[in-house]
Each structure stands twice: as structure tokens, then as C-alpha cells.
Design an enzyme around this catalytic site. Structure first.
Site, short mmCIF file in Angstrom:
data_model
loop_
_atom_site.label_atom_id
_atom_site.label_comp_id
_atom_site.label_asym_id
_atom_site.label_seq_id
_atom_site.Cartn_x
_atom_site.Cartn_y
_atom_site.Cartn_z
N ARG A 63 -40.33 27.53 7.13
CA ARG A 63 -40.46 29.07 7.41
C ARG A 63 -38.90 29.65 8.26
NH1 ARG A 63 -42.69 33.38 10.66
NH2 ARG A 63 -43.16 35.24 9.45
N HIS A 67 -35.98 31.98 7.81
CA HIS A 67 -35.82 33.14 8.36
C HIS A 67 -34.38 32.94 9.43
CE1 HIS A 67 -39.90 34.86 8.94
NE2 HIS A 67 -40.03 34.58 7.61
N ASP A 68 -33.66 31.54 9.36
CA ASP A 68 -32.57 31.10 10.25
C ASP A 68 -31.59 31.53 9.11
OD1 ASP A 68 -30.64 30.20 11.80
OD2 ASP A 68 -30.62 28.12 11.23
N GLY A 73 -26.15 33.53 7.67
CA GLY A 73 -26.55 32.56 7.44
C GLY A 73 -27.07 30.93 8.11
N ASN A 95 -41.29 37.57 13.15
CA ASN A 95 -40.64 36.36 14.10
C ASN A 95 -41.88 36.02 15.27
OD1 ASN A 95 -39.45 35.15 12.70
ND2 ASN A 95 -37.78 36.15 13.26
N HIS A 196 -44.37 29.99 -0.71
CA HIS A 196 -45.54 29.85 0.30
C HIS A 196 -47.30 29.07 -0.68
CE1 HIS A 196 -44.37 34.39 1.61
NE2 HIS A 196 -43.63 33.07 2.80
N THR A 197 -46.90 27.72 -1.03
CA THR A 197 -47.69 27.24 -1.60
C THR A 197 -48.13 26.25 -0.54
OG1 THR A 197 -48.36 25.31 -3.66
CG2 THR A 197 -46.15 25.12 -2.22
N ASP A 243 -52.21 29.51 -0.15
CA ASP A 243 -51.94 29.29 -1.45
C ASP A 243 -54.52 28.96 -1.11
OD1 ASP A 243 -53.06 27.37 -3.79
OD2 ASP A 243 -51.18 25.72 -2.99
N THR A 246 -54.76 25.03 -3.11
CA THR A 246 -54.06 23.55 -2.43
C THR A 246 -53.08 24.06 -1.36
OG1 THR A 246 -52.67 23.47 -4.50
CG2 THR A 246 -54.11 21.98 -4.21
#
Length: 323
Positions: A63, A67-68, A73, A95, A196-197, A243, A246
Site C-alpha cells: 500500500r 500511495h507513493d 510518481g 494515510n 486487496h487480496t 479478502d 484467504t
């Protein structure tokens, strides 16, 4: 005369395209092969220690990388603390309150890298490698990471607020943030959302979805409500896995959940809600290998967004501060 004009336009367009890809061409998986040959082993070993201690950390580092890259970039700007010259991106809406986490892991990797190769490897490259390794450690795909990014000397909290997707995003907003703002495709948007798994979300970010939305499995909503009560302010920081099936394995179950209307965030479930991304979500839900293949390509493309290379930026000695 018309032919000459067409030729000029064609050549000019080619030059512009070539210029836009120069920075990408300067990135290479072998960038540190002579200056820091043990870099990848150092990053992987430190990530192993962090993930063994807390498996959620793999998602947290991934994450941070997302977000970076979405703010000017992939330049390590999210790692910078506030100075007299700028406000940290760590306090942007997406954040703040500990939502962005894992900075101590990047610090540990940086310290180990500096001990081996002083003032050589950027914090931006360390974060990019660490994100890849976290995915691998939870059973996801591996790939050769293009390297050679340099670190920014500034941050932009305002741009972080503008560019980072909130959990309440609808499909059109996601398209604006991924496609219009970053130059990614709709397919890449849906592919990258598969991150987002793994990981968890706070109650405050999914409360509205589980109480107010109708595109959600009632049994799943009831399960999530048991740990995310009303009203707002009550249990806001309670966590739930993104998730359901799993939560600490990187796989395609995120998409299986969406097809079953068990996406935790509103911004997840909108990817399968009678819209343009339904077919891709359904495809990935049936084909883990296809998801892995596309995810690798999308991660490489995202990691190549507007890198600082050559003499631009710097190699920070402390990831939290400009030199």
C-alpha cells in the site's frame, strides 16, 4: 507541401513519444548489479523478518508503494516527514491515523542496505523492491523490478489528497484517479485493485458499505457489522480482512469475493456491479494465472510512473528527510 507537413508531424510525434519514454529506459533490473550486488537479498531477508513477525506487513508495504507512485510518481515522497518547506503525505486523508504503516520496515531495510552499499540505493527503489517481495512471501508472483529511481526532495500532501482513491469511490471516480490522472488503463485499474487480496481495512472505511449499500451479500454484511457497530465513532479502528476467504495469501479470491458481492469496501464492489469491469472481474475469478500475469505487468507499469532518474532528485541517506 502536404506530404512534407505529414512527414514533419510524424517525426515530431515520434520524438515526443521517445522523450516520454527516456526515463523508463533508464530503469533496469540490473541497475545496481555492480554498485550494490547484494541489494535484492538484503531487501528480501529484511522483508522475511518483518512478514514473519506480522503477515499484514506485506500488504502495508504494498500500500505504501501504491500511495507513493500515485503522487508525482514512485519517488519515495510518502516516506518524508514534515519539514519547514512542505507537509508530509503521511497526514493525507488516505494515510493519516496510522493507515499508512510499515515505515519502520523501510527504515530497517535502508539501514541494512547502507551498511553494504553506502549512499547508493534510493528509498524509492527499496520501497518498490519491498512491495514485490511482500507479495512473493504471501504466495504471489515474482518479477524483475526495473531499478534506478532517485528520491524526491519534497512531498505534496495536497496532491496526495487529490490523487489517492478513497474507499467511497464509485467507478467513475476510480477511472479519473487511475486512468485520467495516472495514464493507466481500466483493465490495469481492476488488476491493481486485486492487491486487496491481502491486508485489512478499518471499520470507518467500510461502515457505510455494510450498512447502506444494497450490492452486498446480506450474510457477509451481518458478519462485518458484528465488529463494526453504529454510530460512527464507535469501533472506528476495528479491523476486518479485505479478502474474506484467504486474507494472508496473495491469490484471486478477491475477485471471487466480488462476484459473490462480498467486497469489503464500496470502492471494491463497484468493480462488479453491472458496469464495465464485470467481465474482467469474472474472468480473474476463474483464472488465477491470468490475474498473476496481468498483475505483474500492471505493477511494472505503475512502478515506472514518472521516475526521477539521472541527475534528478537524490539518494536520500535517511528516508524520512531530504539530504
Amino acid at each position: 507541401m502536404a506530404i512534407k507537413l505529414v512527414n514533419f508531424v510524424t517525426v515530431f510525434a515520434f520524438i515526443v513519444t521517445l522523450f516520454l519514454h527516456v526515463s523508463d529506459a533508464q530503469l533496469s533490473p540490473k541497475f545496481y548489479s555492480s554498485t550494490c550486488p547484494n541489494l535484492q537479498n538484503i531487501v528480501l531477508n529484511t522483508m522475511k523478518q518483518a512478514v514473519n513477525k506480522e503477515q499484514r506487513m506485506a500488504a502495508s508495504i504494498l500500500r505504501l508503494h501504491f500511495h507513493d507512485c500515485f503522487v508525482n510518481g514512485c519517488d519515495g515522497s510518502i516516506l518524508l516527514d514534515t519539514t519547514t518547506a512542505f507537509m508530509t503525505e503521511k497526514e493525507a486523508f488516505a494515510n493519516r491515523n496510522g493507515s499508512a504503516r510499515g515505515f519502520e520496515v523501510i527504515d530497517a531495510i535502508k539501514a541494512n542496505v547502507e551498511a553494504s552499499c553506502k549512499a547508493t540505493v534510493s528509498c524509492a527503489d527499496i520501497l518498490t523492491l519491498a512491495a514485490r517481495d511482500g507479495i512473493v512471501l504471501l504466495g504471489g508472483p515474482s518479477w524483475d523490478v526495473p531499478l534506478g529511481r532517485r528520491d524526491s526532495t519534497t512531498a505534496s500532501q495536497a496532491l496526495a489528497n487529490a490523487n489517492l482513491p478513497p474507499p467511497t469511490s464509485d467507478l467513475s471516480n476510480l477511472q479519473t484517479l487511475f486512468v485520467n490522472n495516472q495514464g493507466l488503463s481500466l483493465q490495469e485499474m481492476t488488476t491493481l485493485s486485486g492487491a486487496h487480496t491481502i491486508g485489512q481495512a478499518r471499520c470507518t472505511n467500510f461502515r457505510a458499505h455494510i450498512y447502506n449499500d444494497t450490492n452486498i451479500d446480506p450474510t457477509f454484511a451481518a458478519t462485518r457489522r458484528s465488529n463494526c457497530p453504529l454510530p460512527a465513532g464507535n469501533g472506528d479502528n476495528n479491523l476486518a480482512p479485505l479478502d474474506l476467504k484467504t486474507p494472508i495469501k496473495f491469490d484471486n479470491n478477491y475477485y471471487i469475493n466480488l462476484v459473490a458481492k462480498r467486497g469489503l469496501l464500496h470502492s471494491d464492489q463497484v468493480l462488479f456491479n453491472g458496469g464495465s469491469q464485470d467481465a474482467q472481474v469474472k474472468s480473474y475469478s476463474n483464472n488465477n494465472a491470468a490475474f498473476f500475469k496481468d498483475f505483474v505487468a500492471a505493477m511494472i507499469k505503475m512502478g515506472n510512473l514518472n521516475p526521477l532518474t539521472g541527475s534528478n532528485g537524490e539518494i536520500r541517506l535517511n528516508c524520512h528527510l531530504p539530504n
